[in-house]
Design a protein around this motif. Structure first.
Motif, PDB file in Angstrom:
ATOM      1  N   ILE A   1       0.843  -1.197   0.000  1.00 18.29           N
ATOM      2  CA  ILE A   1       0.000   0.000   0.000  1.00 18.29           C
ATOM      3  C   ILE A   1       0.875   1.242   0.000  1.00 18.29           C
ATOM      4  CG2 ILE A   1      -1.978  -1.092   1.122  1.00 18.29           C
ATOM      5  CD1 ILE A   1      -1.153   0.297   3.709  1.00 18.29           C
ATOM      6  N   ASP A   2       0.318   2.327  -0.524  1.00 16.55           N
ATOM      7  CA  ASP A   2       0.979   3.626  -0.515  1.00 16.55           C
ATOM      8  C   ASP A   2       0.350   4.439   0.610  1.00 16.55           C
ATOM      9  OD1 ASP A   2       2.096   6.100  -0.938  1.00 16.55           O
ATOM     10  OD2 ASP A   2       1.548   6.224  -3.058  1.00 16.55           O
ATOM     11  N   LEU A   3       1.064   4.558   1.711  1.00 12.04           N
ATOM     12  CA  LEU A   3       0.540   5.288   2.862  1.00 12.04           C
ATOM     13  C   LEU A   3       0.384   6.774   2.569  1.00 12.04           C
ATOM     14  CD1 LEU A   3       2.601   3.591   5.712  1.00 12.04           C
ATOM     15  CD2 LEU A   3       0.216   3.160   5.094  1.00 12.04           C
ATOM     16  N   GLY A   4       1.128   7.283   1.603  1.00 12.22           N
ATOM     17  CA  GLY A   4       1.037   8.695   1.236  1.00 12.22           C
ATOM     18  C   GLY A   4      -0.268   9.054   0.554  1.00 12.22           C
ATOM     19  N   LYS A   5      -0.944   8.070  -0.018  1.00 17.26           N
ATOM     20  CA  LYS A   5      -2.193   8.325  -0.724  1.00 17.26           C
ATOM     21  C   LYS A   5      -3.422   7.943   0.090  1.00 17.26           C
ATOM     22  CE  LYS A   5      -0.353   8.031  -5.360  1.00 17.26           C
ATOM     23  NZ  LYS A   5      -0.527   7.489  -6.703  1.00 17.26           N
ATOM     24  N   ARG A   6      -3.209   7.536   1.342  1.00 14.39           N
ATOM     25  CA  ARG A   6      -4.325   7.139   2.202  1.00 14.39           C
ATOM     26  C   ARG A   6      -4.451   8.121   3.356  1.00 14.39           C
ATOM     27  NH1 ARG A   6      -6.214   1.728   2.330  1.00 14.39           N
ATOM     28  NH2 ARG A   6      -5.404   0.555   0.578  1.00 14.39           N
ATOM     29  N   GLU A   7      -5.687   8.302   3.792  1.00 14.04           N
ATOM     30  CA  GLU A   7      -5.929   9.152   4.952  1.00 14.04           C
ATOM     31  C   GLU A   7      -6.043   8.328   6.221  1.00 14.04           C
ATOM     32  OE1 GLU A   7      -9.197  11.824   4.393  1.00 14.04           O
ATOM     33  OE2 GLU A   7      -8.461  12.457   2.429  1.00 14.04           O
ATOM     34  N   ARG A   8      -6.452   7.059   6.074  1.00 13.45           N
ATOM     35  CA  ARG A   8      -6.598   6.198   7.243  1.00 13.45           C
ATOM     36  C   ARG A   8      -6.487   4.742   6.823  1.00 13.45           C
ATOM     37  NH1 ARG A   8     -12.224   4.561   8.110  1.00 13.45           N
ATOM     38  NH2 ARG A   8     -13.389   5.233   6.311  1.00 13.45           N
ATOM     39  N   LEU A   9      -6.344   3.896   7.837  1.00 13.24           N
ATOM     40  CA  LEU A   9      -6.334   2.459   7.640  1.00 13.24           C
ATOM     41  C   LEU A   9      -7.510   1.872   8.412  1.00 13.24           C
ATOM     42  CD1 LEU A   9      -2.510   1.826   8.099  1.00 13.24           C
ATOM     43  CD2 LEU A   9      -3.791   1.765   5.961  1.00 13.24           C
ATOM     44  N   ALA A  10      -7.878   0.660   8.092  1.00  8.24           N
ATOM     45  CA  ALA A  10      -9.077   0.056   8.675  1.00  8.24           C
ATOM     46  C   ALA A  10      -8.977  -0.153  10.185  1.00  8.24           C
ATOM     47  CB  ALA A  10      -9.377  -1.280   7.991  1.00  8.24           C
ATOM     48  N   VAL A  11      -7.852  -0.640  10.678  1.00 10.53           N
ATOM     49  CA  VAL A  11      -7.777  -1.045  12.079  1.00 10.53           C
ATOM     50  C   VAL A  11      -6.824  -0.186  12.912  1.00 10.53           C
ATOM     51  CG1 VAL A  11      -7.239  -2.994  13.615  1.00 10.53           C
ATOM     52  CG2 VAL A  11      -8.368  -3.404  11.431  1.00 10.53           C
ATOM     53  N   VAL A  12      -5.760   0.317  12.320  1.00 10.87           N
ATOM     54  CA  VAL A  12      -4.739   1.055  13.078  1.00 10.87           C
ATOM     55  C   VAL A  12      -4.640   2.501  12.602  1.00 10.87           C
ATOM     56  CG1 VAL A  12      -3.362  -0.972  13.651  1.00 10.87           C
ATOM     57  CG2 VAL A  12      -2.912   0.233  11.541  1.00 10.87           C
ATOM     58  N   ASP A  13      -4.058   3.322  13.458  1.00  8.14           N
ATOM     59  CA  ASP A  13      -3.836   4.738  13.153  1.00  8.14           C
ATOM     60  C   ASP A  13      -2.708   4.854  12.126  1.00  8.14           C
ATOM     61  OD1 ASP A  13      -3.139   7.442  13.118  1.00  8.14           O
ATOM     62  OD2 ASP A  13      -3.137   7.647  15.287  1.00  8.14           O
TER      63      ASP A  13
ATOM     64  N   LEU B   1       4.092  -3.460  13.998  1.00  7.71           N
ATOM     65  CA  LEU B   1       3.400  -4.702  14.298  1.00  7.71           C
ATOM     66  C   LEU B   1       1.962  -4.381  14.693  1.00  7.71           C
ATOM     67  CD1 LEU B   1       3.594  -7.794  14.696  1.00  7.71           C
ATOM     68  CD2 LEU B   1       4.134  -7.316  17.100  1.00  7.71           C
ATOM     69  N   GLN B   2       1.014  -4.940  13.946  1.00  4.74           N
ATOM     70  CA  GLN B   2      -0.405  -4.773  14.239  1.00  4.74           C
ATOM     71  C   GLN B   2      -0.910  -6.034  14.921  1.00  4.74           C
ATOM     72  OE1 GLN B   2      -3.017  -3.664  10.943  1.00  4.74           O
ATOM     73  NE2 GLN B   2      -4.586  -4.997  11.804  1.00  4.74           N
ATOM     74  N   LEU B   3      -1.345  -5.886  16.173  1.00  6.17           N
ATOM     75  CA  LEU B   3      -1.887  -7.006  16.932  1.00  6.17           C
ATOM     76  C   LEU B   3      -3.408  -6.999  16.841  1.00  6.17           C
ATOM     77  CD1 LEU B   3       0.382  -6.650  20.082  1.00  6.17           C
ATOM     78  CD2 LEU B   3       0.611  -8.306  18.221  1.00  6.17           C
ATOM     79  N   PRO B   4      -4.047  -8.150  17.006  1.00  6.96           N
ATOM     80  CA  PRO B   4      -5.509  -8.166  16.971  1.00  6.96           C
ATOM     81  C   PRO B   4      -6.062  -7.411  18.173  1.00  6.96           C
ATOM     82  CG  PRO B   4      -4.663 -10.318  17.597  1.00  6.96           C
ATOM     83  CD  PRO B   4      -3.488  -9.467  17.224  1.00  6.96           C
ATOM     84  N   PRO B   5      -7.210  -6.784  18.011  1.00  8.70           N
ATOM     85  CA  PRO B   5      -7.794  -6.065  19.145  1.00  8.70           C
ATOM     86  C   PRO B   5      -8.178  -7.046  20.247  1.00  8.70           C
ATOM     87  CG  PRO B   5      -9.343  -6.147  17.322  1.00  8.70           C
ATOM     88  CD  PRO B   5      -8.049  -6.731  16.827  1.00  8.70           C
ATOM     89  N   PRO B   6      -8.148  -6.580  21.499  1.00 10.36           N
ATOM     90  CA  PRO B   6      -8.544  -7.486  22.591  1.00 10.36           C
ATOM     91  C   PRO B   6     -10.025  -7.817  22.470  1.00 10.36           C
ATOM     92  CG  PRO B   6      -8.213  -5.254  23.415  1.00 10.36           C
ATOM     93  CD  PRO B   6      -7.791  -5.266  21.976  1.00 10.36           C
ATOM     94  N   PRO B   7     -10.409  -9.005  22.897  1.00  9.73           N
ATOM     95  CA  PRO B   7     -11.819  -9.378  22.779  1.00  9.73           C
ATOM     96  C   PRO B   7     -12.688  -8.492  23.668  1.00  9.73           C
ATOM     97  CG  PRO B   7     -10.600 -11.060  23.973  1.00  9.73           C
ATOM     98  CD  PRO B   7      -9.607 -10.057  23.472  1.00  9.73           C
TER      99      PRO B   7
END
Length: 91
Positions: A44-56, A71-77
């Motif tokens: 992905i090109d982070l320069g062309k995105r304003e946000r991501l689905a799960v992380v900042d 490192l993106q970890l799964p959200p806590p249950p």
């Protein structure tokens, strides 16, 4: 700023972002061992995105620049969801 995203086969919902395809030089060996064999997910090109689905997206950019990986970890249950799961295990 382009980055490659890899999913972990060992840990569901865990993703590793690196600054380019197969650029794992800055990822600590202990992390690579616990992550397992990385499975390429996408570029992905982070320069062309304003946000991501799960992380900042800003945290991802900053980590890539400072650490060389993110490192993106799964959200806590959710507590309510966990209570339902616990109840279902007893059935």
């Amino acid at each position: 700023m382009y980055c490659a995203i890899y999913r972990s086969k060992k840990k569901e919902g865990t993703y590793l972002y690196v600054p380019g395809r197969d650029k794992f030089d800055d990822v600590p060996e202990a992390l690579m061992n616990s992550f397992g064999q990385p499975e390429f997910a996408m570029m992905i090109d982070l320069g062309k995105r304003e946000r991501l689905a799960v992380v900042d997206i800003e945290k991802v950019k900053q980590s890539l620049q400072n650490e060389g990986f993110f490192l993106q970890l799964p959200p806590p249950p959710d507590a309510a969801l966990q209570a339902i799961r616990n109840k279902n295990e007893k059935l």
